[in-house]
Design a protein around this motif. Structure first.
Motif, short mmCIF file in Angstrom:
data_model
loop_
_atom_site.label_atom_id
_atom_site.label_comp_id
_atom_site.label_asym_id
_atom_site.label_seq_id
_atom_site.Cartn_x
_atom_site.Cartn_y
_atom_site.Cartn_z
N ASP A 163 -28.20 4.69 34.67
CA ASP A 163 -28.34 3.86 35.86
C ASP A 163 -28.93 2.51 35.44
OD1 ASP A 163 -28.61 3.05 38.50
OD2 ASP A 163 -30.23 4.43 39.00
N ARG A 170 -29.83 16.47 43.91
CA ARG A 170 -28.55 16.01 44.46
C ARG A 170 -27.83 15.18 43.43
NH1 ARG A 170 -30.09 10.92 44.21
NH2 ARG A 170 -32.33 10.63 44.27
N GLU A 227 -24.72 6.90 39.96
CA GLU A 227 -24.16 7.68 38.84
C GLU A 227 -22.87 8.42 39.22
OE1 GLU A 227 -27.37 7.59 39.66
OE2 GLU A 227 -28.68 7.92 37.92
N1 GLY Z 1 -29.63 6.54 40.72
C1 GLY Z 1 -30.87 7.11 40.99
C2 GLY Z 1 -30.87 8.09 42.05
O1 GLY Z 1 -29.83 8.48 42.56
O2 GLY Z 1 -31.94 8.55 42.42
#
Ligand code: GLY
Ligand code: AMP
Length: 423
Positions: free
Chosen positions: A211, A287, A292
């Motif tokens: 990320d 989750r 991502e």
């Molecule tokens: N990309 C970080 C999250 O979904 O928490």
């Protein structure tokens, strides 16, 4: 079968897109959805947190599979409520979702399960914080509860640590979420997101991802919900088995032992030392990650419904799952001002042009349709994913896609995926 996807972001658009490819899926509903999900699903005007209304809708429409995107309804126990009503749903129970819902709980589980993680203390008042301050010079100070990804402050001195503790506990900037605090040793390294399908016993890792949390190029400026992601992340090369064995297996065992088996997607945020390849778990999410997912799901070649069914039916050890060996890169286009105050309602141009590029997918986040136009309706507006045989091709395709779309004030990072180049 009819499917209900719960949530309204880019992650949920990607889930709808992947689910729509399954021969098992007839119709998809998305609650509340966005301008992009409305093209492949029927948007339903129910908030993701309105569990009672969602149960009623799922019963009325005889939904055969319910898929939850965001953490808030999971932590609030949406899975338990759906199951009580005889509905089939993908995600962890409220008790299992506490791996994200409470940072202190996640640390206790990691400690009991022997998962590598930073040294820490949990404090519940300022006096306790003063006492444990002795142990820390540089630290991550974390509100225990859900804070929409904003509950972590990196502190470089004891003064900064106490400042952060005071803001959380005295000024209650995150309300009850900050009543308990985790103070954690500061770790250096490169971060990666490793997500796995879990059925309570077995974990099957997805391709890893990375990320980009800061708003500006070069990881500068304030944190955001995520300005882009790519997959796979080369930093985890050759470490998959070890991550599976030392993170996911012990956590699933520990959760099962406590009578709260973990089913659904478990997301481990890792800090990896690039030289030694030692790693530490920074956080768990209960989750799929956003953004991502917009880079990971385009690389899943097999049917996502099979993977989800295997999680629910506890047959993941036998499930076939196939990943593309290429790469994907998702660049987020954000509204002017984001992550601070931003305007909504700007017309988005070029969405039809970009559909002509076969290696580009556009996942909507903060958008809505009005009068045959697509308008901005949030801070993170679009996630443009490029797919390629390798990461450089994927990056190039993503930015080709981004160059086709526009709205007033649109901004995006120019360096998504750069860390993976040359590795
Ligand atoms: N990309 C970080 C999250 O979904 O928490
Ligand atoms: P979390 O929500 O726990 O993942 O924290 C948000 C971000 O804070 C992470 O993505 C890291 O960039 C950073 N962070 C969290 N914990 C630590 C730590 N122990 N050391 C260094 N950075 C951290």
């Amino acid at each position: 079968m009819n499917v209900l996807v719960i949530g309204s972001g880019g992650r949920e658009h990607a889930l709808c897109w992947k689910l729509s490819q399954s021969p098992r899926v007839e119709k998809i509903y998305c609650a509340p959805g966005n301008g992009g999900t409305s093209e492949i699903a029927e948007n339903v005007d129910i908030a993701a947190e309105d569990i009672a209304a969602l149960v009623k809708f799922a019963l009325d429409k005889k939904i055969g599979l319910n898929v939850v995107g965001p953490e808030a309804p999971l932590v609030a126990g949406i899975v338990d409520e759906f199951e009580k009503n005889g509905l089939r749903i993908f995600g962890p129970s409220g008790a299992a979702a506490m791996l994200e819902g409470s940072k202190a709980f996640a640390k206790h589980i990691m400690e009991s399960a022997g998962v590598p993680t930073a040294a820490y203390e949990v404090v519940t008042n300022i006096d306790e914080a003063q006492v444990v301050l002795e142990e820390f010079d540089k630290a991550a100070v974390k509100a225990d509860g859900l804070c929409q990804g904003k509950g972590v402050v990196i502190c470089s001195s004891k003064d900064e640590i106490m400042g952060a503790v005071n803001r959380l506990m005295q000024d209650s900037v995150f309300g009850d979420a900050g009543k308990k605090i985790v103070i954690e040793e500061f770790l250096e390294g490169e971060e990666a997101s490793v997500l796995a399908f879990c059925d309570g016993k077995t974990a099957r890792l997805m391709v890893s991802a990375q990320d980009h949390k800061r708003i500006f190029d070069g990881d500068k400026g304030p944190n955001t919900g995520g300005m882009g992601a790519y997959a796979p992340a080369p930093i985890t090369n050759g470490m998959e088995q070890e991550i599976h064995d030392r993170v996911f297996v012990p956590v699933l065992e520990e959760m099962a032992k406590r009578g709260t088996p973990y089913k659904g997607v478990l997301y481990a945020g890792l800090m990896i030392n690039p030289k030694t390849k030692e790693f530490s778990v920074l956080e768990f999410n209960c989750r799929f990650g956003d953004p991502e997912t917009q880079a990971i799901l385009p690389l899943l070649e097999s049917d996502i419904v099979e993977a989800i069914n295997a999680c629910i039916d506890v047959t993941l050890d036998k499930a076939g799952m196939k990943w593309n060996d290429g790469a994907a890169c998702c660049v987020v286009a954000a509204a002017s001002g984001y992550p601070e105050k931003y305007e909504k309602g700007k017309v988005i141009e070029g969405l039809d042009n970009v559909k002509t590029f076969s290696e580009v997918l556009v996942f909507h986040a903060g958008t809505r349709t009005f009068d045959n136009k697509v308008l901005t309706n949030g801070g993170r507006v679009l996630g443009v994913t490029g797919i390629g045989r390798g990461i450089s091709e994927a990056i190039s395709n993503a930015y080709t896609g981004v160059s086709q779309v526009n709205f007033e004030g649109m901004h995006f990072r120019h360096d998504i995926g750069k860390k993976a180049l040359g590795k």
